[in-house]
Scaffold this motif. Structure first.
Motif, PDB file in Angstrom:
ATOM      1  N   MET A 216       0.837  -1.195   0.000  1.00 51.82           N
ATOM      2  CA  MET A 216       0.000   0.000   0.000  1.00 51.82           C
ATOM      3  C   MET A 216       0.867   1.237   0.000  1.00 51.82           C
ATOM      4  O   MET A 216       1.990   1.227   0.494  1.00 51.82           O
ATOM      5  N   CYS A 217       0.288   2.303  -0.550  1.00 47.65           N
ATOM      6  CA  CYS A 217       1.013   3.570  -0.564  1.00 47.65           C
ATOM      7  C   CYS A 217       0.171   4.617   0.158  1.00 47.65           C
ATOM      8  O   CYS A 217       0.421   4.931   1.309  1.00 47.65           O
ATOM      9  N   CYS A 218      -0.898   5.116  -0.502  1.00 49.18           N
ATOM     10  CA  CYS A 218      -1.673   6.196   0.128  1.00 49.18           C
ATOM     11  C   CYS A 218      -2.593   5.679   1.233  1.00 49.18           C
ATOM     12  O   CYS A 218      -2.851   6.375   2.206  1.00 49.18           O
ATOM     13  N   GLY A 219      -3.142   4.479   1.069  1.00 51.55           N
ATOM     14  CA  GLY A 219      -4.038   3.909   2.074  1.00 51.55           C
ATOM     15  C   GLY A 219      -5.463   4.428   2.021  1.00 51.55           C
ATOM     16  O   GLY A 219      -6.308   4.005   2.805  1.00 51.55           O
ATOM     17  N   GLY A 221      -7.264   5.053  -1.159  1.00 55.93           N
ATOM     18  CA  GLY A 221      -7.948   4.864  -2.438  1.00 55.93           C
ATOM     19  C   GLY A 221      -7.500   5.755  -3.573  1.00 55.93           C
ATOM     20  O   GLY A 221      -8.117   5.738  -4.645  1.00 55.93           O
ATOM     21  N   ALA A 222      -6.428   6.520  -3.401  1.00 61.38           N
ATOM     22  CA  ALA A 222      -6.068   7.512  -4.413  1.00 61.38           C
ATOM     23  C   ALA A 222      -4.995   7.062  -5.405  1.00 61.38           C
ATOM     24  O   ALA A 222      -4.943   7.570  -6.519  1.00 61.38           O
ATOM     25  N   CYS A 223      -4.143   6.115  -5.042  1.00 58.79           N
ATOM     26  CA  CYS A 223      -2.962   5.870  -5.881  1.00 58.79           C
ATOM     27  C   CYS A 223      -3.022   4.563  -6.691  1.00 58.79           C
ATOM     28  O   CYS A 223      -2.244   4.363  -7.599  1.00 58.79           O
ATOM     29  N   PHE A 224      -3.900   3.663  -6.362  1.00 60.92           N
ATOM     30  CA  PHE A 224      -4.049   2.366  -7.048  1.00 60.92           C
ATOM     31  C   PHE A 224      -2.814   1.474  -6.931  1.00 60.92           C
ATOM     32  O   PHE A 224      -2.610   0.582  -7.738  1.00 60.92           O
ATOM     33  N   ALA A 225      -1.997   1.706  -5.909  1.00 59.56           N
ATOM     34  CA  ALA A 225      -0.823   0.844  -5.711  1.00 59.56           C
ATOM     35  C   ALA A 225      -1.223  -0.526  -5.173  1.00 59.56           C
ATOM     36  O   ALA A 225      -0.439  -1.470  -5.238  1.00 59.56           O
ATOM     37  N   CYS A 226      -2.426  -0.617  -4.637  1.00 60.50           N
ATOM     38  CA  CYS A 226      -2.788  -1.799  -3.845  1.00 60.50           C
ATOM     39  C   CYS A 226      -3.787  -2.700  -4.560  1.00 60.50           C
ATOM     40  O   CYS A 226      -4.427  -3.526  -3.903  1.00 60.50           O
ATOM     41  N   ARG A 242      -9.412  -1.950  -5.061  1.00 57.97           N
ATOM     42  CA  ARG A 242      -8.339  -1.396  -4.209  1.00 57.97           C
ATOM     43  C   ARG A 242      -8.419  -2.031  -2.824  1.00 57.97           C
ATOM     44  O   ARG A 242      -9.439  -1.896  -2.141  1.00 57.97           O
ATOM     45  N   CYS A 244      -7.113  -1.171  -0.159  1.00 58.57           N
ATOM     46  CA  CYS A 244      -7.153  -0.260   0.990  1.00 58.57           C
ATOM     47  C   CYS A 244      -8.541   0.286   1.276  1.00 58.57           C
ATOM     48  O   CYS A 244      -8.823   0.645   2.420  1.00 58.57           O
TER      49      CYS A 244
HETATM   50 FE1  FES Z   1      -3.385   3.941  -2.651  1.00 58.14          FE
HETATM   51 FE2  FES Z   1      -4.825   1.737  -2.107  1.00 58.14          FE
HETATM   52  S1  FES Z   1      -2.888   2.293  -1.327  1.00 58.14           S
HETATM   53  S2  FES Z   1      -5.223   3.248  -3.620  1.00 58.14           S
END
Ligand code: FES
Length: 258
Positions: A216-219, A221-226, A242, A244
């Motif tokens: 996870m990055c932003c946690g 819902g904004a970055c789509f890393a997860c 997502r 997160c």
């Molecule tokens: Fe950024 Fe889930 S950690 S969208």
């Protein structure tokens, strides 16, 4: 975001630690399966947050279990009582409560054991805690589940404690012992373990929920890393969700197994 003061930060076993924060705002809302995004300090190379499953909330005290695996968690392990971390949470979708008359079966791999513990407080009925670990050195928190009245069964890959094999072997044993049991399964652990558990539960028509953790990055819902794959009515049969905000807990019916 709140400032959480560390009350205790102790080694549980090996590289595993348990940290307790004074965090009444988080504890008043937390549910099993949710997570907290922790900024360990303000060093220029440590500004990213790390997600940790919520292990326990007692009164105003939030407990997290972590393993030292890199610089960030090493720094966290060196913080003394009185230090303050910036905490965001509780975040994500947690586990649902077991329905009356159903036996909760918590199936954890490694320190996934931390994430299912609050379920022991969220429902009046007692259940089983099945834990899989590489070896006895990685077996955590079993005494806490025993104190909560859960029957504990352990599997280790090397046979150093309990059943020799994967935790899914314990699930198979349970289903063979009690073919008419009314169970609801809750899973948390490494991805391959969860996929094997999903296949097994589906083959036996058992219901459940799985906590599918991901980087996870932003946690929020904004970055789509997860993103993780979930079943969907698409030509491929899946779509991204997502972890997160749509998870990390997903109903077994929506879990996509490759
Ligand atoms: Fe950024 Fe889930 S950690 S969208």
């Amino acid at each position: 975001m709140i400032n959480g003061e560390i009350l205790e930060n102790n080694r549980l076993k090996g590289d595993y630690f348990l940290v307790r924060f004074h965090a009444p705002e988080i504890c008043s809302k937390a549910r099993a399966g949710q997570f907290v995004h922790v900024r360990i300090n303000d060093h220029y190379d440590r500004i990213l947050r790390r997600p940790f499953s919520i292990h326990n909330c007692e009164n105003d005290t939030l407990s997290l279990v972590y393993k030292v695996v890199g610089h960030g968690t090493r720094e966290l392990s060196e913080l003394a009582p009185g230090a303050v971390c910036d905490l965001m949470g509780p975040l994500g979708v947690g586990f649902s409560d077991p329905a009356p008359g159903v036996t909760p079966v918590l199936v954890a791999g490694g320190y996934g054991a931390a994430a299912t513990y609050l379920l022991t407080k969220q429902a009046p009925q007692r259940g089983l805690f099945l834990l899989g670990a590489r070896s006895e050195r990685d077996v955590l928190l079993t005494d806490e589940y025993e104190k909560a009245g859960y029957e504990v069964r352990v599997a280790t890959n090397d046979g150093s404690m309990g059943y020799c094999g994967f935790v899914t072997g314990l699930v198979e044993q349970l289903l063979a012992e009690k073919p008419d049991g009314k169970f609801f399964f809750y899973g948390c652990g490494p991805h391959p373990m969860l996929m094997a558990l999903a296949k097994l539960l589906r083959a036996h028509h058992q219901p459940g929920e799985l906590s599918i953790d991901h980087l996870m990055c932003c946690g929020i819902g904004a970055c789509f890393a997860c993103v993780v794959k979930v079943k969907a009515d698409t030509p491929e049969g899946w779509a991204y969700a997502r972890a997160c905000v749509d998870g990390p807990v997903f109903n077994l019916d929506s879990v996509y197994v490759e």
